[in-house]
Design a protein around this motif. Sequence first.
Motif, mmCIF file in Angstrom:
data_model
loop_
_atom_site.group_PDB
_atom_site.id
_atom_site.type_symbol
_atom_site.label_atom_id
_atom_site.label_comp_id
_atom_site.label_asym_id
_atom_site.label_seq_id
_atom_site.Cartn_x
_atom_site.Cartn_y
_atom_site.Cartn_z
ATOM 1 N N LEU A 100 0.812 -1.223 0.000
ATOM 2 C CA LEU A 100 0.000 0.000 0.000
ATOM 3 C C LEU A 100 0.843 1.270 0.000
ATOM 4 O O LEU A 100 0.283 2.371 -0.062
ATOM 5 C CB LEU A 100 -0.912 0.018 1.239
ATOM 6 C CG LEU A 100 -2.202 -0.801 1.175
ATOM 7 C CD1 LEU A 100 -2.913 -0.767 2.514
ATOM 8 C CD2 LEU A 100 -3.124 -0.280 0.071
ATOM 9 N N VAL A 101 2.176 1.152 0.061
ATOM 10 C CA VAL A 101 3.027 2.341 0.147
ATOM 11 C C VAL A 101 2.750 3.300 -1.002
ATOM 12 O O VAL A 101 2.505 4.500 -0.791
ATOM 13 C CB VAL A 101 4.523 1.948 0.198
ATOM 14 C CG1 VAL A 101 5.406 3.153 -0.144
ATOM 15 C CG2 VAL A 101 4.893 1.438 1.587
ATOM 16 N N GLU A 102 2.790 2.804 -2.238
ATOM 17 C CA GLU A 102 2.596 3.704 -3.380
ATOM 18 C C GLU A 102 1.167 4.250 -3.458
ATOM 19 O O GLU A 102 0.987 5.456 -3.673
ATOM 20 C CB GLU A 102 2.989 2.994 -4.681
ATOM 21 C CG GLU A 102 4.483 2.709 -4.787
ATOM 22 C CD GLU A 102 5.337 3.959 -4.592
ATOM 23 O OE1 GLU A 102 5.000 5.018 -5.166
ATOM 24 O OE2 GLU A 102 6.322 3.894 -3.827
ATOM 25 N N PRO A 103 0.100 3.429 -3.280
ATOM 26 C CA PRO A 103 -1.250 4.009 -3.253
ATOM 27 C C PRO A 103 -1.447 5.043 -2.156
ATOM 28 O O PRO A 103 -2.107 6.077 -2.370
ATOM 29 C CB PRO A 103 -2.147 2.776 -3.022
ATOM 30 C CG PRO A 103 -1.379 1.639 -3.581
ATOM 31 C CD PRO A 103 0.060 1.953 -3.284
ATOM 32 N N LEU A 104 -0.875 4.815 -0.977
ATOM 33 C CA LEU A 104 -1.016 5.779 0.113
ATOM 34 C C LEU A 104 -0.210 7.039 -0.146
ATOM 35 O O LEU A 104 -0.635 8.151 0.221
ATOM 36 C CB LEU A 104 -0.587 5.137 1.435
ATOM 37 C CG LEU A 104 -1.511 4.036 1.971
ATOM 38 C CD1 LEU A 104 -0.916 3.389 3.217
ATOM 39 C CD2 LEU A 104 -2.903 4.597 2.276
ATOM 40 N N ARG A 105 0.954 6.893 -0.769
ATOM 41 C CA ARG A 105 1.725 8.090 -1.136
ATOM 42 C C ARG A 105 0.937 8.961 -2.100
ATOM 43 O O ARG A 105 0.950 10.194 -1.999
ATOM 44 C CB ARG A 105 3.066 7.683 -1.765
ATOM 45 C CG ARG A 105 4.074 7.127 -0.782
ATOM 46 C CD ARG A 105 5.389 6.786 -1.454
ATOM 47 N NE ARG A 105 6.086 7.992 -1.907
ATOM 48 C CZ ARG A 105 7.246 7.980 -2.560
ATOM 49 N NH1 ARG A 105 7.829 6.815 -2.863
ATOM 50 N NH2 ARG A 105 7.829 9.104 -2.919
ATOM 51 N N SER A 106 0.235 8.327 -3.035
ATOM 52 C CA SER A 106 -0.586 9.087 -3.987
ATOM 53 C C SER A 106 -1.801 9.709 -3.307
ATOM 54 O O SER A 106 -2.146 10.871 -3.557
ATOM 55 C CB SER A 106 -1.044 8.165 -5.123
ATOM 56 O OG SER A 106 0.056 7.654 -5.841
ATOM 57 N N ALA A 107 -2.447 8.952 -2.423
ATOM 58 C CA ALA A 107 -3.672 9.438 -1.781
ATOM 59 C C ALA A 107 -3.413 10.585 -0.817
ATOM 60 O O ALA A 107 -4.213 11.521 -0.716
ATOM 61 C CB ALA A 107 -4.367 8.286 -1.058
ATOM 62 N N PHE A 108 -2.273 10.539 -0.102
ATOM 63 C CA PHE A 108 -1.993 11.542 0.929
ATOM 64 C C PHE A 108 -0.824 12.456 0.572
ATOM 65 O O PHE A 108 -0.467 13.336 1.361
ATOM 66 C CB PHE A 108 -1.695 10.847 2.261
ATOM 67 C CG PHE A 108 -2.888 10.180 2.882
ATOM 68 C CD1 PHE A 108 -3.773 10.889 3.688
ATOM 69 C CD2 PHE A 108 -3.136 8.837 2.663
ATOM 70 C CE1 PHE A 108 -4.870 10.271 4.262
ATOM 71 C CE2 PHE A 108 -4.230 8.215 3.239
ATOM 72 C CZ PHE A 108 -5.110 8.931 4.034
ATOM 73 N N GLY A 109 -0.202 12.258 -0.593
ATOM 74 C CA GLY A 109 0.937 13.081 -1.000
ATOM 75 C C GLY A 109 2.145 12.903 -0.103
ATOM 76 O O GLY A 109 2.786 13.884 0.295
#
Length: 395
Positions: free
Chosen positions: A30-39
């Motif tokens: 989930l690291v990359e999806p969370l980086r995108s979702a929360f910047g």
Amino acid sequence: MSRSSRGRVLGSLCALVFLVNFARVVFAPLVEPLRSAFGLSAGVAGLVVTLTWVGSALLRLPTGYLLTRVSRQRVVLGTGVVLTGAAAFAATAQSVVALGVGALLLGLASGAYFVAANPLVSELFPSRVGRAMGIHGTASQLAAAAAPLTVGGVIAVWSWRAVFVGLAIAAALATAVFYWVARGATLPTAGTADRDLLGALRRQWPIVLAAVVIVGATGFVWNGFFNFYVTYLTETKGFSEPLARRMLTVVFAAGVPAFWLTGRLADRVPYVPLLLAILAGFVVSLLALTVVQTTVLVVAVSVVLGYVIHGLFPAVDTYLLASLPDQHRASAYAFYSASMMLVQASGSVAVGSLRDAGLGFTPLFRSLAAVLGVVFLALVVLYALDVLPSDARTV
């Protein structure tokens, strides 16, 4: 307690440990999806992941004390309740702070679970501790292997929040099943003699310290590595993100037979040479991964690395739980578990911060492997000098 009753209890624990470990490793894919979702930057993403492992460390020692007063099955039941609530909370996170709190709570549930459940598993089958730990660990590792593909599939249809909603529902069901099975079973009474937390440490500190050094140092490197494995492959090896996520599945899937086979092997061979061989294998395979470039070789080395590192955990659990006497088992294991987890928990934030500072993944992972190689050589010398304990002290 009949064999069938022990089997049912172990089965219900396997269902719980699947979900507990899923909660610990789910942040890696989930690291990359969370980086995108929360910047998020790499460092902040690493901090969120680290909070899961810090949480997994924080309650281990208090849980050890609790086990001197409360039965193992009640503590396990409580961790299932906490896991359910933590997953539901993480699903509702609207900020990186709330997300970090959710990660911490998920970690708290996992840490308390392992301290309570691992001694219980070893006591269900005292003559075959390695086999029992291998089965329990295999269930745990199946979750790690399933996490990347599960996350990818859920995100493709819904969103990252749905991952935690599903986890909350499954945790509630598994907790209910464990309660039903444990209520109807006569569980082992070996833990009733374990009533002196500090006394267990004073007596068993040599084997506890040895296990902490081996697993803490190795776990620090492994934790920092696997949580950025997807990013490493995309930035350094030229893999697409979906392919890199599938490769993470390969690394975790290689650990499934490792738990199963190494658990059995640990019942048959000396503990310390086995642990040292695993440590050496991890250092070599990590260095090899920084060298290979073709997809075929990356896959091959990743399989070896995944197999080797996951063999460490049933080996060290058998080393401790099969050696420690009833009077010290859970208490000494709690000290080991809390200490090694605090050491390894910072691996993700360390790697993420060094990456943000401009250090490339390749020199970073090579440096970590070199440091771990020095630890290995020091342990070999101590073993040759008969300083490294081969088993626990008798009461």
